[in-house]
Design an enzyme around this catalytic site. Sequence first.
Site, short mmCIF file in Angstrom:
data_model
loop_
_atom_site.label_atom_id
_atom_site.label_comp_id
_atom_site.label_asym_id
_atom_site.label_seq_id
_atom_site.Cartn_x
_atom_site.Cartn_y
_atom_site.Cartn_z
N HIS A 1 4.08 -10.86 2.18
CA HIS A 1 4.90 -10.08 3.11
C HIS A 1 6.23 -10.76 3.43
O HIS A 1 7.09 -10.16 4.06
CB HIS A 1 4.15 -9.86 4.44
CG HIS A 1 3.21 -8.71 4.42
ND1 HIS A 1 3.63 -7.41 4.55
CD2 HIS A 1 1.87 -8.65 4.26
CE1 HIS A 1 2.60 -6.60 4.50
NE2 HIS A 1 1.50 -7.33 4.33
N TYR B 1 14.26 0.76 11.57
CA TYR B 1 13.35 -0.24 12.14
C TYR B 1 14.11 -1.44 12.68
O TYR B 1 15.12 -1.86 12.12
CB TYR B 1 12.35 -0.73 11.08
CG TYR B 1 11.49 0.37 10.49
CD1 TYR B 1 11.19 1.53 11.21
CD2 TYR B 1 10.97 0.25 9.21
CE1 TYR B 1 10.40 2.53 10.67
CE2 TYR B 1 10.18 1.25 8.65
CZ TYR B 1 9.90 2.38 9.39
OH TYR B 1 9.11 3.36 8.85
N ARG C 1 0.81 -1.21 0.00
CA ARG C 1 0.00 0.00 0.00
C ARG C 1 0.84 1.27 0.00
O ARG C 1 1.77 1.42 0.80
CB ARG C 1 -0.94 0.01 1.21
CG ARG C 1 -2.12 0.98 1.04
CD ARG C 1 -2.87 1.17 2.32
NE ARG C 1 -3.38 -0.06 2.88
CZ ARG C 1 -4.58 -0.57 2.61
NH1 ARG C 1 -5.36 0.01 1.73
NH2 ARG C 1 -4.97 -1.67 3.21
#
Length: 484
Positions: free
Chosen positions: A433, A466, A403
């Site tokens: 994913h 991250y 997205r």
Amino acid sequence: MENTYHCYANRELSWLRFNERVLEEAEDSRLPLCERLSFLSIFQSNLDEFFMVRIGSLQDQMLLDKNARENKTNMTSGEQIDAALAFIHKLTARRDAAYNGLLEQLAEQGIRLLDFAHMEEESRAELEKLFRQDYLPLLSSFIISKKQAFPFLKNKGIYAVAVLSTKAEKKKIGIVPCGSEIFPRLVPVPGRTGCFILSEELILHFLPLLYKGYKVSSKTLARITRNADIDADLIYDEDLNYRDHMAEVVKKRKKLAPVRLELSREIDEEIIQSLCKNLKLDPKRVFEYDSPLDHSFLFQIEDQLRSHTDLFFAPRHPQPSPALDERKPIIPQIMQEDKLLHYPYESIRPFLQLLHEAACDPDVVSIKMTLYRLANHSKVVDALVEAAENGKQVDVLVELKARFDEENNIEWSRLLERAGCHVVYGIEGLKVHSKLCLITRKTKDGISFITQIGTGNYNEKTSRLYTDLSFLTASREIGLEATE
């Protein structure tokens, strides 16, 4: 049965609690000033996505079945939206207060955002000259009437809205796109070092120059947020290949129904009702703010203060992994024993070096990889292109349903195909994913594998931000599983 619902938090309200914690960082006076500015901007961009995705999804659910209830707190889609909007009103009031407090601290650092009420006459005159020369020729204006249809307002675009009146006619609405992609957001105020005005505020002030013959009785800035929750599989077009289909999905998403209207000032209730009617928007979705509608310019202000290191967190840089010696080839080290990289504390460089070695290693026959989100200038793609150009079989699964990264991934897939890579686009009904890379080698001793399994995207930029793990192994068993 009803009492069991009290054990759970609603998903949407729980997410808003998360974003409240981001806002708390912006409110925390113990943090450096520029870091608080970053958190404020992140809070707003998070909220934008919440409206586009989560409120958009709930809105779609209401159209399908307004009485359906989610299974954690027994709330209908409409009840979830109402609860979220009430919470958001409280959060944005706090956000505005935090913003205005941070402006005062920026002034102590010599950076000020001004409006025309706080400028000398000479500065106003210079800004009018700038507006007439550089802005007026590029601006478009609309007057909403029976002859002029309501214009399409772009998602997250900023528009100046004027209430226009004459003696002979009743009130009309004038709309001017403020074109953030055309004009620099921060406009230096002539004769005032360190002072700026936002480009949309400059346009708003000089609206009367675009509407001669009308009296501008009131005005505001407006920003629309549109639904971005679109099911790519549900509207699949069999006449298009999947990549072209996703390109069409991205185009359609830009035109989906509005889910929020933000205003920078109070304006006639009659005009708000007219805007909502034209946008087919519930008036409960209208928000009036005491701060700018888009806070992304705060990062530009931070750039003005980069030399003030005390206004930022001390920089943290990923360190070399003690498990790998980057001065030596990576493949033999993995063949000797498994390796584990821990981002962002350890650098992604060994993995990039592994891909480059595989691209050049005569024993490597193929590289297979899943790609979800990539850096803007991706060294991962560079290595895959290099491998294909060196005659390796390169198979890449590019997930086009990532997205807001669909357009980037479409372009990367085209680049990879031009280089000779075999590109596939995911699995119908699923979003891929998994982060999996399989390097297959053929030597005189037979077939061997190097497999990488990760929790984070193959993205050099986000690997510095991250927390993720990247496991590297020469295990034959794991290699065969990856092959399957």
